[in-house]
Design a protein around this motif. Structure first.
Motif, mmCIF file in Angstrom:
data_model
loop_
_atom_site.group_PDB
_atom_site.id
_atom_site.type_symbol
_atom_site.label_atom_id
_atom_site.label_comp_id
_atom_site.label_asym_id
_atom_site.label_seq_id
_atom_site.Cartn_x
_atom_site.Cartn_y
_atom_site.Cartn_z
ATOM 1 N N SER A 1 6.732 -3.690 6.071
ATOM 2 C CA SER A 1 5.527 -4.515 6.204
ATOM 3 C C SER A 1 5.125 -5.155 4.883
ATOM 4 O O SER A 1 4.429 -6.174 4.861
ATOM 5 C CB SER A 1 4.361 -3.675 6.742
ATOM 6 N N MET A 2 5.568 -4.563 3.749
ATOM 7 C CA MET A 2 5.231 -5.108 2.441
ATOM 8 C C MET A 2 6.290 -6.077 1.906
ATOM 9 O O MET A 2 6.134 -6.607 0.804
ATOM 10 C CB MET A 2 5.014 -3.980 1.429
ATOM 11 N N ARG A 3 7.346 -6.319 2.672
ATOM 12 C CA ARG A 3 8.390 -7.222 2.200
ATOM 13 C C ARG A 3 7.840 -8.621 1.879
ATOM 14 O O ARG A 3 8.237 -9.214 0.864
ATOM 15 C CB ARG A 3 9.521 -7.313 3.221
ATOM 16 N N PRO A 4 6.935 -9.204 2.697
ATOM 17 C CA PRO A 4 6.376 -10.512 2.313
ATOM 18 C C PRO A 4 5.673 -10.480 0.959
ATOM 19 O O PRO A 4 5.743 -11.444 0.191
ATOM 20 C CB PRO A 4 5.395 -10.829 3.453
ATOM 21 N N LEU A 5 4.984 -9.380 0.652
ATOM 22 C CA LEU A 5 4.320 -9.257 -0.643
ATOM 23 C C LEU A 5 5.347 -9.252 -1.764
ATOM 24 O O LEU A 5 5.142 -9.881 -2.815
ATOM 25 C CB LEU A 5 3.482 -7.980 -0.680
ATOM 26 N N ALA A 6 6.473 -8.576 -1.538
ATOM 27 C CA ALA A 6 7.551 -8.587 -2.533
ATOM 28 C C ALA A 6 8.049 -10.010 -2.769
ATOM 29 O O ALA A 6 8.250 -10.435 -3.915
ATOM 30 C CB ALA A 6 8.700 -7.688 -2.069
ATOM 31 N N ASP A 7 8.238 -10.755 -1.690
ATOM 32 C CA ASP A 7 8.711 -12.143 -1.819
ATOM 33 C C ASP A 7 7.704 -12.999 -2.585
ATOM 34 O O ASP A 7 8.089 -13.847 -3.406
ATOM 35 C CB ASP A 7 8.967 -12.741 -0.439
ATOM 36 N N TYR A 8 6.422 -12.782 -2.319
ATOM 37 C CA TYR A 8 5.392 -13.570 -3.021
ATOM 38 C C TYR A 8 5.446 -13.312 -4.527
ATOM 39 O O TYR A 8 5.278 -14.238 -5.328
ATOM 40 C CB TYR A 8 4.000 -13.224 -2.485
ATOM 41 N N PHE A 9 5.664 -12.060 -4.914
ATOM 42 C CA PHE A 9 5.724 -11.756 -6.346
ATOM 43 C C PHE A 9 6.965 -12.360 -6.991
ATOM 44 O O PHE A 9 6.901 -12.874 -8.114
ATOM 45 C CB PHE A 9 5.677 -10.236 -6.572
ATOM 46 N N VAL A 10 8.092 -12.307 -6.297
ATOM 47 C CA VAL A 10 9.305 -12.927 -6.836
ATOM 48 C C VAL A 10 9.082 -14.422 -7.036
ATOM 49 O O VAL A 10 9.394 -14.989 -8.101
ATOM 50 C CB VAL A 10 10.505 -12.681 -5.899
ATOM 51 N N ASP A 11 8.522 -15.088 -6.021
ATOM 52 C CA ASP A 11 8.275 -16.529 -6.118
ATOM 53 C C ASP A 11 7.290 -16.851 -7.239
ATOM 54 O O ASP A 11 7.480 -17.812 -7.999
ATOM 55 C CB ASP A 11 7.739 -17.064 -4.788
ATOM 56 N N ALA A 12 6.214 -16.038 -7.352
ATOM 57 C CA ALA A 12 5.170 -16.328 -8.345
ATOM 58 C C ALA A 12 5.711 -16.201 -9.765
ATOM 59 O O ALA A 12 5.431 -17.044 -10.626
ATOM 60 C CB ALA A 12 3.985 -15.381 -8.145
ATOM 61 N N PHE A 13 6.498 -15.169 -10.039
ATOM 62 C CA PHE A 13 7.035 -14.998 -11.387
ATOM 63 C C PHE A 13 8.153 -15.995 -11.690
ATOM 64 O O PHE A 13 8.248 -16.511 -12.808
ATOM 65 C CB PHE A 13 7.527 -13.559 -11.587
ATOM 66 N N ASN A 14 8.989 -16.271 -10.709
ATOM 67 C CA ASN A 14 10.064 -17.221 -10.946
ATOM 68 C C ASN A 14 9.535 -18.641 -11.132
ATOM 69 O O ASN A 14 10.116 -19.439 -11.871
ATOM 70 C CB ASN A 14 11.070 -17.184 -9.795
ATOM 71 N N LYS A 15 8.436 -18.942 -10.487
ATOM 72 C CA LYS A 15 7.832 -20.267 -10.617
ATOM 73 C C LYS A 15 7.392 -20.527 -12.052
ATOM 74 O O LYS A 15 7.449 -21.665 -12.539
ATOM 75 C CB LYS A 15 6.635 -20.384 -9.667
ATOM 76 N N ALA A 16 6.973 -19.487 -12.745
ATOM 77 C CA ALA A 16 6.513 -19.650 -14.129
ATOM 78 C C ALA A 16 7.671 -19.915 -15.091
ATOM 79 O O ALA A 16 7.461 -20.395 -16.202
ATOM 80 C CB ALA A 16 5.746 -18.403 -14.580
ATOM 81 N N ARG A 17 8.897 -19.590 -14.691
ATOM 82 C CA ARG A 17 10.101 -19.849 -15.492
ATOM 83 C C ARG A 17 10.017 -19.212 -16.889
ATOM 84 O O ARG A 17 10.406 -19.809 -17.885
ATOM 85 C CB ARG A 17 10.360 -21.363 -15.618
ATOM 86 N N ARG A 18 9.473 -18.029 -16.944
ATOM 87 C CA ARG A 18 9.391 -17.337 -18.233
ATOM 88 C C ARG A 18 10.236 -16.077 -18.230
ATOM 89 O O ARG A 18 11.052 -15.875 -19.113
ATOM 90 C CB ARG A 18 7.931 -17.014 -18.563
ATOM 91 N N ALA A 19 10.019 -15.209 -17.280
ATOM 92 C CA ALA A 19 10.821 -13.990 -17.163
ATOM 93 C C ALA A 19 11.075 -13.751 -15.681
ATOM 94 O O ALA A 19 10.125 -13.660 -14.895
ATOM 95 C CB ALA A 19 10.090 -12.802 -17.778
ATOM 96 N N PRO A 20 12.327 -13.663 -15.265
ATOM 97 C CA PRO A 20 12.639 -13.488 -13.846
ATOM 98 C C PRO A 20 12.351 -12.065 -13.382
ATOM 99 O O PRO A 20 12.280 -11.126 -14.179
ATOM 100 C CB PRO A 20 14.137 -13.790 -13.785
ATOM 101 N N VAL A 21 12.200 -11.913 -12.078
ATOM 102 C CA VAL A 21 12.017 -10.597 -11.485
ATOM 103 C C VAL A 21 13.386 -9.944 -11.303
ATOM 104 O O VAL A 21 14.245 -10.471 -10.599
ATOM 105 C CB VAL A 21 11.288 -10.689 -10.136
ATOM 106 N N MET A 22 13.592 -8.804 -11.955
ATOM 107 C CA MET A 22 14.849 -8.077 -11.816
ATOM 108 C C MET A 22 14.870 -7.254 -10.537
ATOM 109 O O MET A 22 15.888 -7.161 -9.853
ATOM 110 C CB MET A 22 15.066 -7.153 -13.016
#
Length: 368
Positions: A105-126
């Motif tokens: 049920s929390m998988r969408p939240l995981a996707d949102y965090f990956v997208d939010a950090f990758n959008k900043a183009r500073r440090a990717p989500v490992m």
């Protein structure tokens, strides 16, 4: 806490899941944590937390706001050494829900965090790791049956990260629920009497604010009550009368009175003022919880001075949830997140004390 000791080896999601309590100083419950890995040592990078939002409709905005805040505190203030990001989603199954269902049920939240950090183009989500009922899931792994619901090794496993850290005198800290028990509202046996006192003082405070009275009478009364309460708690008191409790809870909502409370931030004051601020916060029963924001902020300041950042952060989270615009709580929260030393509060408190004493002398001169 840092784990740059070369004797500690951290490899993969399971080890990082074990490391999390040592990073944040407490056992997480319904918490999101973000850790920035750096090259100089495992666990030495910046780590931030926030409560896990219950409403999925807020998940995307939460991820975007938190990613922005994390980058603001790290990259925008000179921390350019973050290599990548690990996100931890620590949840609890709802009634009738299995741990696996809660993780999914929390998988969408995981996707949102990956997208939010990758959008900043500073440090990717490992990695994004879910922690539920002492089991872990790694969302980036899509192999069937892999990284799904694996149990965390316990401290009795001599090769576990937890056991290694405990042997090095590290501690994973208390559970989050045990920490918040210090200041969350707790109904006494005579709750009805306390609620009547809170209702009366709340009405009096609203009238005072509406009339914009500036004759100092209410403020002076708060000062007197506060000094008496601190003296009593210094001498071992653990409770106050309900009417005094309610007056102090509301009286501290005056900016000058809150500054007066901050004056008691010297070393010798810390144990008894911590008990007093926590007592006032616990007695701010619903529907009067918002009146506890100054007491919660003062408790956070004291806990920070005692090097108890976990309590400070939880108290500030509650204060800012009750009043997102509270400047005092926000300032302390920002100082902790920026890694400032708690002794920075001392000159602020001493200045407030000097100004209060100058005002008192001026008022006495005018009366004479």
């Amino acid at each position: 806490m840092t784990t740059s000791d070369p004797r500690i080896e951290v490899n993969g999601p399971s080890d990082y899941a074990e490391l999390l309590p040592f990073l944040i100083g407490h056992q997480p419950e319904d918490t999101i944590a973000v850790h920035g890995r750096i090259a100089t040592g495992v666990g030495t990078g910046p780590t931030m937390t926030l409560p896990l939002p219950e409403d999925p409709a807020t998940w995307q905005s939460t991820a975007e706001a938190f990613a922005t805040q994390f980058h603001h505190i790290t990259h925008d203030h000179g921390r350019h050494d973050v290599l990548d990001i690990i996100v931890f989603l620590c949840g609890t199954p709802r009634p009738g829900q299995s741990s696996a269902e809660a993780a999914e049920s929390m998988r969408p939240l995981a996707d949102y965090f990956v997208d939010a950090f990758n959008k900043a183009r500073r440090a990717p989500v490992m990695s994004v790791i879910a922690l539920i009922d002492n089991h872990w899931w790694a969302y980036e792994c899509y192999l069937p049956g892999c990284c799904e619901g694996e149990p965390l090794p316990g401290p009795d496993d001599p090769n576990s990260v937890t056991a290694q850290l405990i042997r090095l005198d590290r501690t994973p800290g208390r559970r989050a629920s045990d920490i918040t028990q210090e200041f969350l509202p707790t109904e006494p046996e005579d709750a009805a009497d306390l609620l009547r006192a809170l209702d009366n003082e709340g009405a009096a405070w609203a009238q005072h604010c509406a009339t914009s009275s500036d004759d100092g009478t209410v403020l002076q009364a708060t000062h007197t009550l506060l000094e008496t309460a601190i003296r009593d708690f210094r001498n071992g008191a653990t409770e106050l009368a309900h009417d005094i409790t309610a007056r102090l809870i509301y009286g501290l909502n005056d900016e000058w009175a809150q500054d007066h409370g901050l004056e008691h931030i010297e070393d010798d004051d810390l144990p008894h003022t911590r008990r007093l601020w926590a007592f006032l916060a616990r007695h701010s029963l619903p529907p009067y919880e918002a009146a506890a924001v100054p007491a919660l902020s003062l408790l956070a300041a004291v806990a920070w001075r005692q090097d108890d950042q976990s309590t400070a952060r939880f108290a500030l989270q509650r204060a800012l949830t009750l009043d997102p615009n509270d400047e005092f709580a926000d300032a302390i929260h920002g100082a902790i997140n920026h890694g400032l030393d708690a002794t920075t509060l001392l000159p602020i408190a001493r200045k407030a004390k000097a100004e209060r004493q100058a005002r008192a002398c001026s008022n006495d001169a005018h009366k004479n």
